[in-house]
Design a protein around this motif. Structure first.
Motif, mmCIF file in Angstrom:
data_model
loop_
_atom_site.group_PDB
_atom_site.id
_atom_site.type_symbol
_atom_site.label_atom_id
_atom_site.label_comp_id
_atom_site.label_asym_id
_atom_site.label_seq_id
_atom_site.Cartn_x
_atom_site.Cartn_y
_atom_site.Cartn_z
ATOM 1 N N GLU A 106 0.827 -1.202 0.000
ATOM 2 C CA GLU A 106 0.000 0.000 0.000
ATOM 3 C C GLU A 106 0.864 1.257 0.000
ATOM 4 O OE1 GLU A 106 -2.865 -0.064 3.151
ATOM 5 O OE2 GLU A 106 -3.255 -2.184 2.875
ATOM 6 N N TYR A 107 0.285 2.322 -0.505
ATOM 7 C CA TYR A 107 0.968 3.613 -0.487
ATOM 8 C C TYR A 107 0.827 4.235 0.896
ATOM 9 C CZ TYR A 107 1.473 3.271 -5.503
ATOM 10 O OH TYR A 107 1.833 2.864 -6.754
ATOM 11 N N ILE A 108 1.833 4.980 1.312
ATOM 12 C CA ILE A 108 1.853 5.589 2.640
ATOM 13 C C ILE A 108 1.618 7.083 2.487
ATOM 14 C CG2 ILE A 108 3.228 5.981 4.722
ATOM 15 C CD1 ILE A 108 4.782 3.390 3.934
ATOM 16 N N SER A 109 0.686 7.609 3.272
ATOM 17 C CA SER A 109 0.330 9.024 3.141
ATOM 18 C C SER A 109 1.413 9.927 3.728
ATOM 19 C CB SER A 109 -1.006 9.302 3.839
ATOM 20 O OG SER A 109 -0.836 9.333 5.242
ATOM 21 N N SER B 266 4.000 7.330 -6.754
ATOM 22 C CA SER B 266 2.971 8.055 -6.012
ATOM 23 C C SER B 266 1.614 7.858 -6.654
ATOM 24 C CB SER B 266 3.300 9.551 -5.958
ATOM 25 O OG SER B 266 3.310 10.110 -7.258
ATOM 26 N N VAL B 267 0.594 7.973 -5.800
ATOM 27 C CA VAL B 267 -0.793 7.893 -6.232
ATOM 28 C C VAL B 267 -1.553 8.984 -5.500
ATOM 29 C CG1 VAL B 267 -2.899 6.484 -6.156
ATOM 30 C CG2 VAL B 267 -0.729 5.418 -6.706
ATOM 31 N N GLY C 291 -4.220 7.363 -1.633
ATOM 32 C CA GLY C 291 -2.942 7.663 -2.248
ATOM 33 C C GLY C 291 -1.815 7.799 -1.253
ATOM 34 N N GLY C 292 -0.665 8.089 -1.783
ATOM 35 C CA GLY C 292 0.511 8.257 -0.964
ATOM 36 C C GLY C 292 1.749 7.931 -1.766
ATOM 37 N N TYR C 293 2.776 7.478 -1.069
ATOM 38 C CA TYR C 293 4.074 7.223 -1.679
ATOM 39 C C TYR C 293 4.606 5.857 -1.265
ATOM 40 C CZ TYR C 293 3.956 12.147 -2.750
ATOM 41 O OH TYR C 293 3.584 13.375 -3.231
#
Length: 145
Positions: free
Chosen positions: A24-27, A57-58, A63-65
């Motif tokens: 998962e992306y991290i905010s 990134s998303v 979203g996040g990185y």
């Protein structure tokens, strides 16, 4: 040579992503809270890191990185050059070939060149993964930096 706040925070940011590596992306908000760095400042850093392909990134609520590659594929030198620019200790070593009109007669050029090579070789020998493994938070199981 002095590494700026931007360079130091970029390393902390990348270590944080590596430590919390998941699918998962991290905010930025989560990283900001863990690192004690404002979201606005992290946005400037992530813009640079993303531009040079170090991050994925998303946008949006989920979203996040996340890292674009595994932590053992990044060098500290690579990250610092993105955020700091050239790491040369003196201006005459910033360009290749050396443009200084005194280069052929400079009594200190060999010293500065050797120092530049030592610094860059050291930074390029250290991987992001090395920093993650040696972080005090990694050694005691507490994931705060």
């Amino acid at each position: 040579m002095k590494i700026s706040t931007r360079g130091r925070y970029a390393l902390r940011f990348m270590i944080d992503l590596a430590q919390h590596d998941s699918t998962e992306y991290i905010s930025l908000k989560d990283i900001s809270e863990r690192q004690g760095v404002s979201v606005k400042y992290l946005e400037q850093i992530t813009s640079l890191l993303s531009k040079f392909g170090l991050l994925q990134s998303v946008r949006g609520p989920q979203g996040g990185y996340k890292l674009a590659k595994s932590a053992d594929k990044y060098t500290v030198g690579e990250i610092l050059r993105v955020t700091e620019g050239n790491l040369a200790p003196v201006a005459c070593l910033e360009n290749t070939p050396n443009q200084c009109p005194r280069a052929k007669n400079c009594d200190t050029l060999a010293f500065w060149s050797e120092f530049n090579d030592l610094v860059n070789n050291f930074l390029d020998s250290k991987k992001l993964d090395d920093l993650v493994k040696s972080a005090p938070s990694h050694q005691n199981g507490d994931w705060c930096i």
